[in-house]
Design an enzyme around this catalytic site. Sequence first.
Site, PDB file in Angstrom:
ATOM      1  N   ILE A  14       0.827  -1.206   0.000  1.00 59.17           N
ATOM      2  CA  ILE A  14       0.000   0.000   0.000  1.00 59.17           C
ATOM      3  C   ILE A  14       0.865   1.262   0.000  1.00 59.17           C
ATOM      4  O   ILE A  14       0.553   2.236  -0.694  1.00 59.17           O
ATOM      5  CB  ILE A  14      -0.952  -0.008   1.208  1.00 59.17           C
ATOM      6  N   SER A  33      12.001   3.896   3.869  1.00 59.36           N
ATOM      7  CA  SER A  33      12.235   2.458   3.921  1.00 59.36           C
ATOM      8  C   SER A  33      13.281   2.127   4.980  1.00 59.36           C
ATOM      9  O   SER A  33      14.332   2.784   5.054  1.00 59.36           O
ATOM     10  CB  SER A  33      12.717   1.952   2.550  1.00 59.36           C
ATOM     11  N   ASP A  60      14.085   3.876   9.992  1.00 58.02           N
ATOM     12  CA  ASP A  60      13.551   2.791  10.811  1.00 58.02           C
ATOM     13  C   ASP A  60      12.736   3.444  11.910  1.00 58.02           C
ATOM     14  O   ASP A  60      13.289   4.102  12.801  1.00 58.02           O
ATOM     15  CB  ASP A  60      14.699   1.961  11.404  1.00 58.02           C
ATOM     16  N   ASN A  87       2.723   5.033   7.341  1.00 61.86           N
ATOM     17  CA  ASN A  87       2.216   3.781   6.789  1.00 61.86           C
ATOM     18  C   ASN A  87       2.899   2.545   7.360  1.00 61.86           C
ATOM     19  O   ASN A  87       2.309   1.462   7.367  1.00 61.86           O
ATOM     20  CB  ASN A  87       2.386   3.817   5.268  1.00 61.86           C
ATOM     21  N   SER A 141      -6.643   0.964  10.910  1.00 59.14           N
ATOM     22  CA  SER A 141      -7.423  -0.202  10.499  1.00 59.14           C
ATOM     23  C   SER A 141      -8.769  -0.139  11.201  1.00 59.14           C
ATOM     24  O   SER A 141      -8.858   0.342  12.336  1.00 59.14           O
ATOM     25  CB  SER A 141      -6.704  -1.498  10.887  1.00 59.14           C
ATOM     26  N   LYS A 168      -3.587  -0.152  16.920  1.00 55.05           N
ATOM     27  CA  LYS A 168      -4.298   0.766  16.024  1.00 55.05           C
ATOM     28  C   LYS A 168      -5.288   1.632  16.806  1.00 55.05           C
ATOM     29  O   LYS A 168      -5.535   2.783  16.437  1.00 55.05           O
ATOM     30  CB  LYS A 168      -5.011  -0.016  14.918  1.00 55.05           C
ATOM     31  N   THR A 199      -1.963  -8.171   0.596  1.00 54.62           N
ATOM     32  CA  THR A 199      -0.553  -7.796   0.680  1.00 54.62           C
ATOM     33  C   THR A 199       0.211  -8.889   1.419  1.00 54.62           C
ATOM     34  O   THR A 199      -0.375  -9.836   1.949  1.00 54.62           O
ATOM     35  CB  THR A 199      -0.368  -6.471   1.450  1.00 54.62           C
TER      36      THR A 199
END
Length: 241
Positions: A14, A33, A60, A87, A141, A168, A199
């Site tokens: 995503i 990343s 990180d 994300n 979520s 979440k 995913t």
Amino acid sequence: MKRTALITGANKSIGFETARQLLSLNYSVYIGSRDAEKGLKAVEQLKSEGFEDVDMLQIDVTDAASIHAAAAELTGKVAQLDVLVNNAGIPGVMPQNASEITQENLRNIFDTNFFGVVQTTQAFIPLLKKSDEPRIVNVSSDLGSLGNHTNPDYAHFDVKVTGYCSSKTALNAFTVMLAYEFRDSKFKINSVNPGYTATDFNGHTGYKKVEEAAEVVVRYAIIGADGPNGKFFSDYGETPW
């Protein structure tokens, strides 16, 4: 001036598709990343598709030093940050029954899904403040909704994954508190549920495509001055806390 976005955990799934869609809208995008090599491969893929204004930012979210180094690096490259998409997330080790989940598993999940978001957001607030329309999207979520979890008619009522769900819920609480703090500013800060998407996160068991999921995230990353603040949204609209 071209708008700039940073998406954590954007080397795949995503996050990657969110980057692609924002690039299509003429945003300058940084692929956040943890793994530099994977991040660079994601950038190469997007450039092979014709997108030029994309770069990698190694970060990180569980490592304070990494976060601050990333914030310093980005501050040296851009005048402002217009969009932060938190994300990056992990499901944790399954199963996660409330009576049995280990402290190690619970803490690992919260380190990424909650504490990681908090410390990443705090590190990039100064750069976001330089934008005339700063936007923060916390990828949540509907499994973090206490309203859903106490509603027997909720489609996933029986999915009580303690660590992931509660992380979440905590993330949603952070959204509410942060949005309130910046209520009289140009910030728009919201939680967004991309939906059950196929995913690596769930072994590709989700029913939604990444393109559909990312569209929901992007919708609230680019909202205008009259857009919502401090809300929780899914593709079907506002979601109960």
